[in-house]
Design a protein around this motif. Structure first.
Motif, PDB file in Angstrom:
ATOM      1  N   UNK A 153       5.529   5.755   7.183  1.00  0.00           N
ATOM      2  CA  UNK A 153       4.090   5.495   7.185  1.00  0.00           C
ATOM      3  C   UNK A 153       3.819   4.007   7.404  1.00  0.00           C
ATOM      4  N   UNK A 154       4.537   3.141   6.698  1.00  0.00           N
ATOM      5  CA  UNK A 154       4.319   1.697   6.846  1.00  0.00           C
ATOM      6  C   UNK A 154       4.689   1.239   8.266  1.00  0.00           C
ATOM      7  N   UNK A 155       5.784   1.745   8.798  1.00  0.00           N
ATOM      8  CA  UNK A 155       6.139   1.418  10.186  1.00  0.00           C
ATOM      9  C   UNK A 155       5.027   1.913  11.119  1.00  0.00           C
TER      10      UNK A 155
ATOM     11  N   UNK B  46       0.834  -1.207   0.000  1.00  0.00           N
ATOM     12  CA  UNK B  46       0.000   0.000   0.000  1.00  0.00           C
ATOM     13  C   UNK B  46       0.868   1.257   0.000  1.00  0.00           C
ATOM     14  N   UNK B  47       1.945   1.246   0.780  1.00  0.00           N
ATOM     15  CA  UNK B  47       2.860   2.387   0.806  1.00  0.00           C
ATOM     16  C   UNK B  47       3.510   2.606  -0.558  1.00  0.00           C
ATOM     17  N   UNK B  48       3.910   1.511  -1.213  1.00  0.00           N
ATOM     18  CA  UNK B  48       4.499   1.611  -2.551  1.00  0.00           C
ATOM     19  C   UNK B  48       3.482   2.179  -3.542  1.00  0.00           C
ATOM     20  N   UNK B  49       2.247   1.760  -3.419  1.00  0.00           N
ATOM     21  CA  UNK B  49       1.194   2.311  -4.286  1.00  0.00           C
ATOM     22  C   UNK B  49       1.015   3.806  -4.034  1.00  0.00           C
TER      23      UNK B  49
ATOM     24  N   UNK C  31      -7.397  14.469  -4.632  1.00  0.00           N
ATOM     25  CA  UNK C  31      -7.624  13.038  -4.436  1.00  0.00           C
ATOM     26  C   UNK C  31      -7.362  12.661  -2.979  1.00  0.00           C
ATOM     27  N   UNK C  32      -6.245  13.126  -2.437  1.00  0.00           N
ATOM     28  CA  UNK C  32      -5.916  12.810  -1.047  1.00  0.00           C
ATOM     29  C   UNK C  32      -6.911  13.437  -0.076  1.00  0.00           C
ATOM     30  N   UNK C  33      -7.230  14.691  -0.284  1.00  0.00           N
ATOM     31  CA  UNK C  33      -8.178  15.362   0.605  1.00  0.00           C
ATOM     32  C   UNK C  33      -9.523  14.664   0.633  1.00  0.00           C
TER      33      UNK C  33
ATOM     34  N   UNK D  96       1.163   8.646   0.278  1.00  0.00           N
ATOM     35  CA  UNK D  96       1.154   9.676  -0.766  1.00  0.00           C
ATOM     36  C   UNK D  96       1.221  11.068  -0.148  1.00  0.00           C
ATOM     37  N   UNK D  97       0.533  11.258   0.953  1.00  0.00           N
ATOM     38  CA  UNK D  97       0.478  12.571   1.602  1.00  0.00           C
ATOM     39  C   UNK D  97       1.832  12.969   2.183  1.00  0.00           C
TER      40      UNK D  97
END
Length: 192
Positions: free
Chosen positions: A136-138, A52-55, A71-73, A128-129
């Motif tokens: 983020x993944x950690x 998911x982080x890679x995406x 998109x993120x918001x 992404x943000x």
């Protein structure tokens, strides 16, 4: 460090009452072996959230900063609403072939249960943000463990004492704040 702390907190709150936490309760009740269950949760989450982080990083290379901000918001705002909807666990997710052992059954069921789940989508959006996918993944993995490890050890006794509506409301408020901040351009210093 903000990426780590926000990711950890948001996922820990969002995970309370989530179907994967319910799955942790069920696996703990069925197998009564906490260490292989926790190891399975850890590995499944690292792989799932790593993807998911890679995406999330890939998305930042495909979308322009202005489109990405919207998109993120909007994704964070959608996550706020989704967090308010309680999850139900499907019985099929708990009946993975026991020939894989406790660790294997946990790994497979958790990985599959996380596919398309709110915490996986949140990981994509957070990566992404923040443009710091490793942190983020950690963070999302720590958040998952913070919510699910107690579920493995104390099961339904803890679930009955936690005010789920309050927890879901706090998590939804955090997602909403992230969404509004992103739409207002709070991440412009990061290129969003």
């Amino acid at each position: 460090m903000e990426a780590l702390f926000v990711s950890t907190g948001v996922v820990a709150l969002a995970e309370i009452g989530d179907k994967t936490q319910l799955l942790a309760f069920i696996l703990a009740a069925r197998f009564k072996k906490p260490l292989p269950i926790i190891a399975g949760i850890l590995v499944a989450t690292l792989v799932n959230h790593g993807l998911a982080g890679a995406l999330g990083v890939w998305i930042t290379t495909v979308l322009t900063p202005e489109v990405l901000r919207w998109v993120l918001g909007l994704s964070f705002l959608a996550m706020a609403v989704w967090t308010l909807i309680p999850d139900k666990i499907e019985e099929d997710e708990t009946h993975v072939a026991t020939r894989f052992g406790v660790f294997g059954a946990t790994l497979i069921t958790f990985f599959l249960a996380e596919m398309g789940d709110k915490t996986q989508i949140a990981t994509v959006a957070l990566a992404a943000h923040y443009a710091a996918p490793l942190l983020v993944v950690v963070g999302t993995t720590l958040g998952m463990l913070i919510a699910d490890v107690p579920a493995v050890f104390v099961g339904n006794k803890l679930a009955e004492k936690i005010p789920m509506k309050l927890v879901h409301g706090v998590a939804a408020a955090i997602f909403a704040l992230l969404g509004v901040a992103t739409l207002w351009g709070a991440g412009e210093r990061l290129g969003f």
